[in-house]
Every structure is written in C-alpha cells, then in structure tokens.
Design a protein around this motif. Structure first.
Motif, PDB file in Angstrom:
ATOM      1  N   MET A  94       5.154   1.233   9.853  1.00  0.00           N
ATOM      2  CA  MET A  94       5.465   2.028  11.040  1.00  0.00           C
ATOM      3  C   MET A  94       6.949   2.022  11.372  1.00  0.00           C
ATOM      4  O   MET A  94       7.601   0.987  11.336  1.00  0.00           O
ATOM      5  N   PHE A  95       7.476   3.203  11.691  1.00  0.00           N
ATOM      6  CA  PHE A  95       8.797   3.323  12.305  1.00  0.00           C
ATOM      7  C   PHE A  95       8.612   3.994  13.654  1.00  0.00           C
ATOM      8  O   PHE A  95       8.007   5.058  13.742  1.00  0.00           O
ATOM      9  N   GLN A  96       9.127   3.366  14.710  1.00  0.00           N
ATOM     10  CA  GLN A  96       9.011   3.925  16.050  1.00  0.00           C
ATOM     11  C   GLN A  96      10.392   4.238  16.609  1.00  0.00           C
ATOM     12  O   GLN A  96      11.333   3.468  16.452  1.00  0.00           O
ATOM     13  N   GLY A  97      10.495   5.368  17.250  1.00  0.00           N
ATOM     14  CA  GLY A  97      11.751   5.774  17.851  1.00  0.00           C
ATOM     15  C   GLY A  97      11.539   7.037  18.665  1.00  0.00           C
ATOM     16  O   GLY A  97      10.432   7.560  18.750  1.00  0.00           O
ATOM     17  N   THR A  98      12.585   7.543  19.273  1.00  0.00           N
ATOM     18  CA  THR A  98      12.492   8.803  19.996  1.00  0.00           C
ATOM     19  C   THR A  98      12.291   9.941  19.005  1.00  0.00           C
ATOM     20  O   THR A  98      12.467   9.768  17.793  1.00  0.00           O
ATOM     21  N   THR A  99      11.927  11.102  19.527  1.00  0.00           N
ATOM     22  CA  THR A  99      11.789  12.277  18.665  1.00  0.00           C
ATOM     23  C   THR A  99      13.082  12.537  17.897  1.00  0.00           C
ATOM     24  O   THR A  99      13.062  12.824  16.693  1.00  0.00           O
ATOM     25  N   GLY A 100      14.218  12.417  18.574  1.00  0.00           N
ATOM     26  CA  GLY A 100      15.498  12.630  17.918  1.00  0.00           C
ATOM     27  C   GLY A 100      15.742  11.663  16.784  1.00  0.00           C
ATOM     28  O   GLY A 100      16.224  12.049  15.708  1.00  0.00           O
ATOM     29  N   LYS A 101      15.391  10.395  16.992  1.00  0.00           N
ATOM     30  CA  LYS A 101      15.608   9.392  15.946  1.00  0.00           C
ATOM     31  C   LYS A 101      14.667   9.596  14.769  1.00  0.00           C
ATOM     32  O   LYS A 101      15.049   9.383  13.611  1.00  0.00           O
ATOM     33  N   VAL A 102      13.431   9.999  15.056  1.00  0.00           N
ATOM     34  CA  VAL A 102      12.479  10.264  13.964  1.00  0.00           C
ATOM     35  C   VAL A 102      12.972  11.430  13.101  1.00  0.00           C
ATOM     36  O   VAL A 102      12.969  11.350  11.861  1.00  0.00           O
ATOM     37  N   LEU A 103      13.425  12.505  13.739  1.00  0.00           N
ATOM     38  CA  LEU A 103      13.912  13.661  12.991  1.00  0.00           C
ATOM     39  C   LEU A 103      15.182  13.324  12.219  1.00  0.00           C
ATOM     40  O   LEU A 103      15.373  13.792  11.089  1.00  0.00           O
ATOM     41  N   SER A 104      16.043  12.502  12.795  1.00  0.00           N
ATOM     42  CA  SER A 104      17.264  12.095  12.098  1.00  0.00           C
ATOM     43  C   SER A 104      16.929  11.273  10.858  1.00  0.00           C
ATOM     44  O   SER A 104      17.563  11.424   9.805  1.00  0.00           O
ATOM     45  N   ARG A 105      15.930  10.425  10.965  1.00  0.00           N
ATOM     46  CA  ARG A 105      15.512   9.617   9.811  1.00  0.00           C
ATOM     47  C   ARG A 105      14.936  10.505   8.718  1.00  0.00           C
ATOM     48  O   ARG A 105      15.208  10.307   7.523  1.00  0.00           O
ATOM     49  N   MET A 106      14.134  11.481   9.111  1.00  0.00           N
ATOM     50  CA  MET A 106      13.593  12.411   8.120  1.00  0.00           C
ATOM     51  C   MET A 106      14.703  13.194   7.425  1.00  0.00           C
ATOM     52  O   MET A 106      14.650  13.431   6.220  1.00  0.00           O
ATOM     53  N   GLU A 107      15.707  13.589   8.189  1.00  0.00           N
ATOM     54  CA  GLU A 107      16.837  14.317   7.614  1.00  0.00           C
ATOM     55  C   GLU A 107      17.574  13.454   6.604  1.00  0.00           C
ATOM     56  O   GLU A 107      17.945  13.911   5.515  1.00  0.00           O
ATOM     57  N   ALA A 108      17.770  12.173   6.937  1.00  0.00           N
ATOM     58  CA  ALA A 108      18.479  11.259   6.042  1.00  0.00           C
ATOM     59  C   ALA A 108      17.694  11.009   4.757  1.00  0.00           C
ATOM     60  O   ALA A 108      18.282  10.734   3.708  1.00  0.00           O
TER      61      ALA A 108
END
Length: 364
Positions: A94-108
C-alpha cells in the motif's frame, strides 16, 4: 495533472481451468458369454467421485501480491487491507497519500508502472485516468448495480465506492453563530480567520472549486478573489487546513471535507460542519484497476471487496458516505440531506489543470 500520463501496455494474466468427469457404473456381460438368465455380475465400486457439469467453471484461486495506491483515509485503507488479505490470502503493498501525491507517483513510474488499483478522492481525476487509456474495464463487479450511478463509470472503468461532501467547518468555541453561505466568508468579521485546502493536493478541494466554477462560469472567480482579499489562506491538504481550526489558530475551514470534521467532533474536539443552502459538491472517491496490472484477478477481487457489505460498513464507520444506495451513512447527514449545487463533471475534468494553476497563482 493526469494529462501527462501516456497509455501503458496491457498485461493481463489469464488462467485456464480444466474439468474432468469421472464416475462409476455397471459392468455389462462380455459379448458372446452366455447369461443363462442370471443377473449380470458387477464389479464393486472402488471410489465415489462427484460428477461436475462440463460448463461449470471453478473460481480462480488468487495468489501473489496487489499494489494499491490510495488517497486515504489511512485508518479506512488499513482496515480494508486487513479484511481483503484475510479473505483472499493476497498481500497488499500500500501507498497512501493525497490525490495529488498518488498522481505524481504514477507519473514518475509511467515508464515502468507497478500499481494495480488506484483510489483517488476526485471523480474528475479518475475520469482523466480513463480518458488517457490507463484503466481496465471490469463490468462484472459484485454489487456494482447497488452503487449510486452518478459516482461510477457505466462501462466499469471506475467505481465510486465512497464519497465526502465539502462544507464550512468551524470551531464551535470561536464561532457561536456560523456563517450560512459561501459568500458570508468575504465579510470583514472573518478577515484572516479562514483556511482553504490546496486543490493541487486535495482532490476533493479541486472538485469543490471546479464544481463551483462549472456552475457559475468565469463569474465564479469573483468569490475566490474576494476570499483572497479577505485573507483566506491556502493551507495544504485537507488535514493541514483543518488542524488550525481545531486548535483555534483559525476559526473556519472553507471547502473542507466533512468526514474529517465529523471524526474530530466524535473525539470531542470543538468542531462542527454546515452545508450552505445554496448547495455544495459531493466528491466521490472512485477506485479503478490500472490496465497494466500484473495481477488483474486479485485487483478485481479488491473491487468486489470494496463494494461488499463488510467494507461498506467500514466506510460508514469512518464517517464517509457509503457508495452503495442500500447502505446508510452513520452519525452524519446522508446524501439526501445535503443540498447540492448543479455541477458539470465533464467540464471539471477538462478544466481541472487550468483551474488548479490559476487558483495556485491567486492564493500563493
């Protein structure tokens, strides 16, 4: 924010299940052997085997691990993880974070995606994942027919398994008479006393801002500009915007997610929430399977679990709005008790990036 994500190659695992039919019967007399009117001899049965219909499929056995990126809340994500692992035997990373952080991780990670299931606190952001070809269709999800249809994709690309509503949270010790409308916070009495979450970090805050603008058009910016002139401060994601109100450093959080307020209130904090009569935005929290999932069967089982009676009860216990129509909200107003403004989800999806940029420039 999701526009930079490119389509990823589909890697789906399939399993072939074979079926054997075995049985026992009576041995007939050998051809040419006289029967002499006696009953034919039979061989004793050596085993009893259940005969399965040829068209009956066995349930696939789940294995391996499942990578889930979730926009929280933390205690709910962990409870669902424990319940799912117990039920299926599949371990969740599991990775938990805000919507912005989740999308940033997916982008990376777009060159080498690893996530199987993504949960965001924003319907338009999830619509963006589908539009960019990143989500896997799952039309046979259990209990999907019981979901509030406006919160989910009709083609099975995402499922609004829960939601929060945006409102005006206030410190009951500092604010004996709370404001009744969004525009009330432009008055002098609230100057420098109000926080607003950052829509670049909070998907639900972005839903509120874009939802408000989708109904008001460009004139909607007038309210936000007046907020800025009256000292409304952009204060991080939802919890960061709420905490100063709980401690008394600020009096009000505008466009705050309601479930955090109700959680704090249940713990005895001097906090409460109102929804303006002119309407607000209810922000669904959709879950979607990513097309590049390395364990799609386990991912589908995770969606099924999110929509199960057990998980939906957990959602209600967390003061979120359950996604299923037949599950009632707990110790908080339900969907039918919250006045909603007229919004355009398609406009919100299309204009989310531009709104975030303009809002950030206004409040920085």
């Amino acid at each position: 924010m999701t526009k930079g994500l490119k389509n990823s190659a589909l890697m789906l695992l399939t399993a072939m299940v074979g079926f054997g039919v075995t049985g026992c019967g009576t041995a007939a007399p050998t051809a040419g052997t006289p029967n002499n009117g006696a009953a034919p001899k039979t061989e004793p049965a050596t085993a009893t085997t259940e005969v399965k219909p040829a068209d009956k499929k066995e349930e696939k056995k789940l294995s391996g691990k499942l990578v889930v990126y979730s926009a929280g809340p933390k205690e709910l994500a962990e409870a669902i993880q424990k319940g799912y692992e117990t039920k299926t035997g599949v371990k969740i990373e599991m990775f938990q974070g805000t919507t912005g952080k989740v999308l940033s991780r997916m982008e990376a990670e777009k060159a080498n995606p690893v996530v199987d299931v993504v949960i965001l606190a924003s319907l338009p952001a999830t619509q963006g994942l589908k539009k960019n070809g990143l989500t896997l269709e799952y039309k046979d999800a259990k209990n999907a027919d019981k979901l509030i249809p406006e919160w989910s994709d009709k083609d099975g690309h995402f499922f609004g398994y829960s939601a929060s509503a945006l409102g005006i949270g206030y410190n009951t010790k500092l604010v004996p008479t709370p404001p009744k409308e969004w525009a009330d916070l432009t008055k002098e009495e609230w100057k420098g006393k109000v926080n607003i979450p950052d829509p670049a970090l909070s998907g639900s805050a972005l839903d509120f801002v874009t939802g408000y603008l989708s109904g008001k058009g460009d004139s909607g910016w007038e309210l936000l500009e007046q907020y800025k002139k009256n000292g409304v401060a952009m204060a991080g994601a939802n919890q960061e915007a709420l905490d100063p109100v709980i401690t008394g450093a600020k009096s009000i959080v505008v466009a705050g997610v309601d479930y955090l307020t109700y959680q704090a209130k249940a713990k005895g904090e001097p906090i409460d929430m109102i929804y303006p009569a002119s309407g607000t935005v209810i922000s669904p929290r959709p879950a979607s399977i990513i097309k590049t999932s390395k364990n799609p069967d386990a991912a589908k089982a995770y969606i099924d679990y999110l929509l199960s009676d057990e998980a939906q009860a957990m959602i209600a216990d967390t003061y979120l709005l359950p996604g299923r129509k037949d599950i009632k909200a707990k110790n908080r107003p339900g969907v039918d008790q919250i006045p909603q403004m007229k919004i355009d989800w398609t406009w919100m999806d299309t204009n989310g990036d531009a709104v975030t940029k303009k809002f950030t420039q206004l409040f920085k």
